[in-house]
Design a protein around this motif. Structure first.
Motif: not given
Length: 338
Positions: A130, A132-133, A135-136, A160-161, A164, A167-168
């Protein structure tokens, strides 16, 4: 009388218990460690104190207490007051117990090891996760490493990454541990793949030193012999003659960092198609300068110098590819074949 059988620390403990937690907690901060230890040991020998005995103890300290101290379980109450007032480290120091050690937090962080993984390999893994993952994960890596990984991804996924990552907010520890465990199991645990990559890199470094005709002949022999992991070796091979196979964008990036003198020397005696593929990736002004130099011929130019210049350009191409700037033609061909 009970008051006569109590030690001074026991009397002090009884008074603190009678005062209650708020007041006792404030007073405890003024005691020395030796005094606190004596208080605890004294309180643990107490069970219940009759109201009359408690009043006599209070009278000795010339203090007034609120009504209703009653029958008290002094040891338990004292433990409660101390535990709520002092940290575990302070309690351990007071009681002379084993030095306080924080509970182990699990395996060490994986990020330094993850930064050693090839950008393309890590990018392939994260592309399947995902955004979001991903990006983390990238937010935990060094900026240069994260950039190299992003460059190996398709533009839509990359966008997309990055969106995120911007904004993380802070990542909960529990979520971070879940992701770390997944990476540890799916990426870092693949020792065989990592070891093979090292071997492929070593072989490719040797083969890249060979001239194109000898290299092609050797690769045919290796294919016929059924050499394992040959595709991985091919993905790391690149010669000056392969420049026309490189994407235009990659060629522009490559020659933007090379001097016109080096490019001019490398192009002396080169085939027309190869020369055009290089000149088409260079600015108009530099192109005119190189073409003017090439028009004067190659007389007096040592062949060894020309080959050395071509080798320098090939090495620069391989280096940029390893940094994730672009893929080598052999890598792209292998991907299409798959």
């Amino acid at each position: 009388m009970t008051s006569l059988t109590l030690t001074r620390p026991q009397k002090a403990a009884a008074i603190l218990v009678a005062m209650g937690k708020p007041s006792a907690s404030r007073l405890l901060k003024f005691f020395k460690q030796e005094e606190l230890k004596a208080l605890i040991e004294g309180a643990r020998l107490l069970r219940t104190i009759p109201q009359g005995d408690l009043e006599r103890i209070v009278a000795e300290f010339e203090a007034e207490f609120t009504e209703g101290a009653g029958l008290l379980d002094s040891a338990d109450r004292m433990d409660t007051i101390l535990n709520e007032s002092l940290s575990p480290e302070e309690m351990s120091a007071i009681m002379g117990e084993k030095k306080f050690e924080p509970a182990p937090e699990g395996p060490p962080p994986i990020w330094p090891d993850l930064e050693k993984v090839e950008p393309a390999r890590l990018g392939t893994f994260l592309a399947g996760e995902h955004p979001q993952t991903s990006a983390m994960v990238l937010s935990k890596l060094a900026p240069q490493t994260a950039a190299n990984v992003l460059l190996t991804m398709e533009k839509p996924i990359r966008s997309q990454i990055i969106k995120r990552m911007v904004t993380m907010a802070n990542i909960p520890d529990a979520a971070a541990r879940i992701v770390e465990n997944q990476l540890r199991a799916s990426v870092l645990s693949q020792k065989t793949t990592r070891d093979t990559s090292v071997g492929q890199e070593r072989v490719a470094s040797v083969l890249n030193e060979m001239a194109k005709p000898e290299l092609d002949e050797l690769m045919q022999d290796l294919e016929q012999a059924g050499t394992p992991d040959l595709a991985g070796v091919k993905s790391r091979l690149f010669a000056f003659d392969d420049l026309p196979l490189l994407a235009q964008k990659a060629r522009v990036l490559l020659f933007d960092g090379l001097s016109t003198e080096l490019v001019t020397l490398a192009l002396r005696g080169a085939p027309a198609e190869l020369t055009e593929s290089v000149l088409s990736a260079i600015g108009a002004r530099s192109r005119r300068m190189i073409e003017a130099e090439l028009g004067q011929g190659s007389e007096g130019i040592a062949l060894a110098d020309i080959m050395a210049a071509r080798k320098t350009i090939a090495v620069a191409t391989i280096r940029l590819s390893r940094q994730g700037a672009f893929e080598l033609p052999s890598t792209q061909t292998a991907a299409e074949a798959a």
